[in-house]
Design a protein around this motif. Structure first.
Motif, PDB file in Angstrom:
ATOM      1  N   THR A  98      -7.322   3.768  -7.338  1.00 23.17           N
ATOM      2  CA  THR A  98      -6.348   3.565  -6.262  1.00 23.17           C
ATOM      3  C   THR A  98      -6.045   2.101  -5.998  1.00 23.17           C
ATOM      4  O   THR A  98      -5.050   1.791  -5.339  1.00 23.17           O
ATOM      5  CB  THR A  98      -6.861   4.202  -4.958  1.00 23.17           C
ATOM      6  OG1 THR A  98      -8.138   3.635  -4.624  1.00 23.17           O
ATOM      7  CG2 THR A  98      -6.994   5.706  -5.115  1.00 23.17           C
ATOM      8  N   LEU A 123       2.160   1.875  -3.452  1.00 24.07           N
ATOM      9  CA  LEU A 123       1.079   2.391  -4.291  1.00 24.07           C
ATOM     10  C   LEU A 123       0.859   3.883  -4.055  1.00 24.07           C
ATOM     11  O   LEU A 123       0.685   4.662  -4.991  1.00 24.07           O
ATOM     12  CB  LEU A 123      -0.219   1.636  -4.006  1.00 24.07           C
ATOM     13  CG  LEU A 123      -0.419   0.298  -4.705  1.00 24.07           C
ATOM     14  CD1 LEU A 123      -1.670  -0.373  -4.170  1.00 24.07           C
ATOM     15  CD2 LEU A 123      -0.526   0.487  -6.203  1.00 24.07           C
ATOM     16  N   ASP A 124       0.880   4.264  -2.782  1.00 17.96           N
ATOM     17  CA  ASP A 124       0.626   5.662  -2.443  1.00 17.96           C
ATOM     18  C   ASP A 124       1.774   6.575  -2.869  1.00 17.96           C
ATOM     19  O   ASP A 124       1.558   7.752  -3.179  1.00 17.96           O
ATOM     20  CB  ASP A 124       0.392   5.802  -0.936  1.00 17.96           C
ATOM     21  CG  ASP A 124      -0.893   5.111  -0.486  1.00 17.96           C
ATOM     22  OD1 ASP A 124      -1.766   4.879  -1.349  1.00 17.96           O
ATOM     23  OD2 ASP A 124      -1.007   4.793   0.707  1.00 17.96           O
ATOM     24  N   ASP A 125       2.997   6.026  -2.877  1.00 18.14           N
ATOM     25  CA  ASP A 125       4.177   6.857  -3.145  1.00 18.14           C
ATOM     26  C   ASP A 125       4.583   6.894  -4.613  1.00 18.14           C
ATOM     27  O   ASP A 125       5.505   7.631  -4.978  1.00 18.14           O
ATOM     28  CB  ASP A 125       5.375   6.355  -2.325  1.00 18.14           C
ATOM     29  CG  ASP A 125       5.176   6.561  -0.833  1.00 18.14           C
ATOM     30  OD1 ASP A 125       4.252   7.312  -0.464  1.00 18.14           O
ATOM     31  OD2 ASP A 125       5.931   5.966  -0.049  1.00 18.14           O
ATOM     32  N   ARG A 152       3.566   6.569  -9.041  1.00 17.28           N
ATOM     33  CA  ARG A 152       2.582   6.855 -10.077  1.00 17.28           C
ATOM     34  C   ARG A 152       2.809   5.889 -11.239  1.00 17.28           C
ATOM     35  O   ARG A 152       3.946   5.613 -11.615  1.00 17.28           O
ATOM     36  CB  ARG A 152       2.729   8.300 -10.571  1.00 17.28           C
ATOM     37  CG  ARG A 152       1.714   8.721 -11.624  1.00 17.28           C
ATOM     38  CD  ARG A 152       1.900  10.185 -11.977  1.00 17.28           C
ATOM     39  NE  ARG A 152       1.011  10.605 -13.052  1.00 17.28           N
ATOM     40  CZ  ARG A 152      -0.235  10.986 -12.887  1.00 17.28           C
ATOM     41  NH1 ARG A 152      -0.743  11.016 -11.668  1.00 17.28           N
ATOM     42  NH2 ARG A 152      -0.981  11.360 -13.908  1.00 17.28           N
ATOM     43  N   ARG A 203       0.830  -1.203   0.000  1.00 18.38           N
ATOM     44  CA  ARG A 203       0.000   0.000   0.000  1.00 18.38           C
ATOM     45  C   ARG A 203       0.867   1.256   0.000  1.00 18.38           C
ATOM     46  O   ARG A 203       0.560   2.235  -0.683  1.00 18.38           O
ATOM     47  CB  ARG A 203      -0.920  -0.021   1.222  1.00 18.38           C
ATOM     48  CG  ARG A 203      -1.778   1.225   1.394  1.00 18.38           C
ATOM     49  CD  ARG A 203      -2.592   1.548   0.160  1.00 18.38           C
ATOM     50  NE  ARG A 203      -3.463   0.450  -0.230  1.00 18.38           N
ATOM     51  CZ  ARG A 203      -4.211   0.475  -1.324  1.00 18.38           C
ATOM     52  NH1 ARG A 203      -4.161   1.518  -2.145  1.00 18.38           N
ATOM     53  NH2 ARG A 203      -4.986  -0.550  -1.615  1.00 18.38           N
ATOM     54  N   LYS A 204       1.970   1.230   0.737  1.00 13.94           N
ATOM     55  CA  LYS A 204       2.862   2.393   0.776  1.00 13.94           C
ATOM     56  C   LYS A 204       3.451   2.672  -0.602  1.00 13.94           C
ATOM     57  O   LYS A 204       3.537   3.822  -1.036  1.00 13.94           O
ATOM     58  CB  LYS A 204       3.989   2.169   1.790  1.00 13.94           C
ATOM     59  CG  LYS A 204       4.935   3.360   1.933  1.00 13.94           C
ATOM     60  CD  LYS A 204       6.006   3.099   2.964  1.00 13.94           C
ATOM     61  CE  LYS A 204       6.865   4.340   3.194  1.00 13.94           C
ATOM     62  NZ  LYS A 204       7.489   4.852   1.963  1.00 13.94           N
TER      63      LYS A 204
END
Length: 239
Positions: free
Chosen positions: A115, A87-89, A91, A84-85
């Motif tokens: 997302t 994915l969030d960090d 693009r 998840r990290k």
């Protein structure tokens, strides 16, 4: 030494769980504990389906695997895990029409990426046959149990390397510790091509390598298969 090689320029540590050339298996838990803040990316194509993998416990940030090797699902399938990290960090570098929110709106001037990882990574129409085959394989293996599969795979590999040594064949796979053992074994041979061809005539399939042959055994194999291999290998000494 991987820990000593890390410095301020290190961003990603990218490794194969099992080396395709000689069967060496790295200790992912140890690697996860020394990776510090670096992103750990693992290719599990030579391990997934044979060994248990816990991405949280092993602190893996990204993992990929094909489905046609130890997963027994045939060509054209595979899977990808992203934390998840991560994915969030990050693009996406490439996207498809299903990678965006409201894909049927057909907005060409603007878009909003979804997302969830799976849809973001889909660049075209899904390969349904491969997906169904991989799903059936996963269901089958889960019924057997991943721990039982790993134990059987290692048991067969120990039997194989012991029998090879008994018969005077030189095992090239690094087996200094049990944790480095996998389901693949590299064996020295003077003429790998001829050995592979002879074994194929005996209905024993192995892989040719520059230093010799690579032998792989999965949970569906047994000790009789290994004995048949040994007999066929010994025949090559008289040819």
């Amino acid at each position: 030494d991987l820990q000593k090689a890390q410095n301020e320029r290190t961003a990603i540590i990218c490794m194969s769980y099992v080396q395709y050339s000689n069967g060496f298996r790295i200790n992912l838990e140890e690697l996860g504990n020394i990776k510090n803040d670096h992103t750990l990316v693992i290719n599990a194509s030579q391990a997934a389906g044979a060994f248990e993998i816990d991405v949280k416990r092993m602190k893996i940030d990204a993992l990929c695997s094909t489905g046609h090797k130890w997963m027994l699902a045939g060509y054209g399938s595979g899977f990808l895990y992203l934390s998840r990290k991560l994915l969030d960090d990050t693009r996406a570098r490439a996207i498809g029409w299903l990678s965006v929110e409201e894909p049927f709106a057909d907005r060409n001037r603007e878009f909003q990426l979804r997302t969830d990882a799976a849809s973001r990574a889909e660049l075209g129409c899904p390969h349904f046959a491969g997906i169904f085959a991989l799903g059936a394989s996963v269901d089958y293996m889960m019924k057997i149990g991943t721990k039982r599969i790993e134990e059987r795979v290692l048991q067969l590999n120990r039997y194989l390397t012991d029998r090879l040594s008994d018969e005077g064949w030189r095992v090239l796979s690094p087996l200094r510790t049990e944790s480095s053992r996998s389901a693949e074994t590299l064996v020295a041979a003077d003429n790998p091509k001829l050995v592979v061809e002879h074994l194929a005539r005996r209905n024993v399939l192995v892989t040719e390598k520059p230093q010799g042959i690579r032998i792989s055994t999965h949970f569906f194999n047994n000790e009789e298969d290994i004995e048949r291999l040994i007999v066929a290998l010994n025949e090559t000494r008289t040819e």
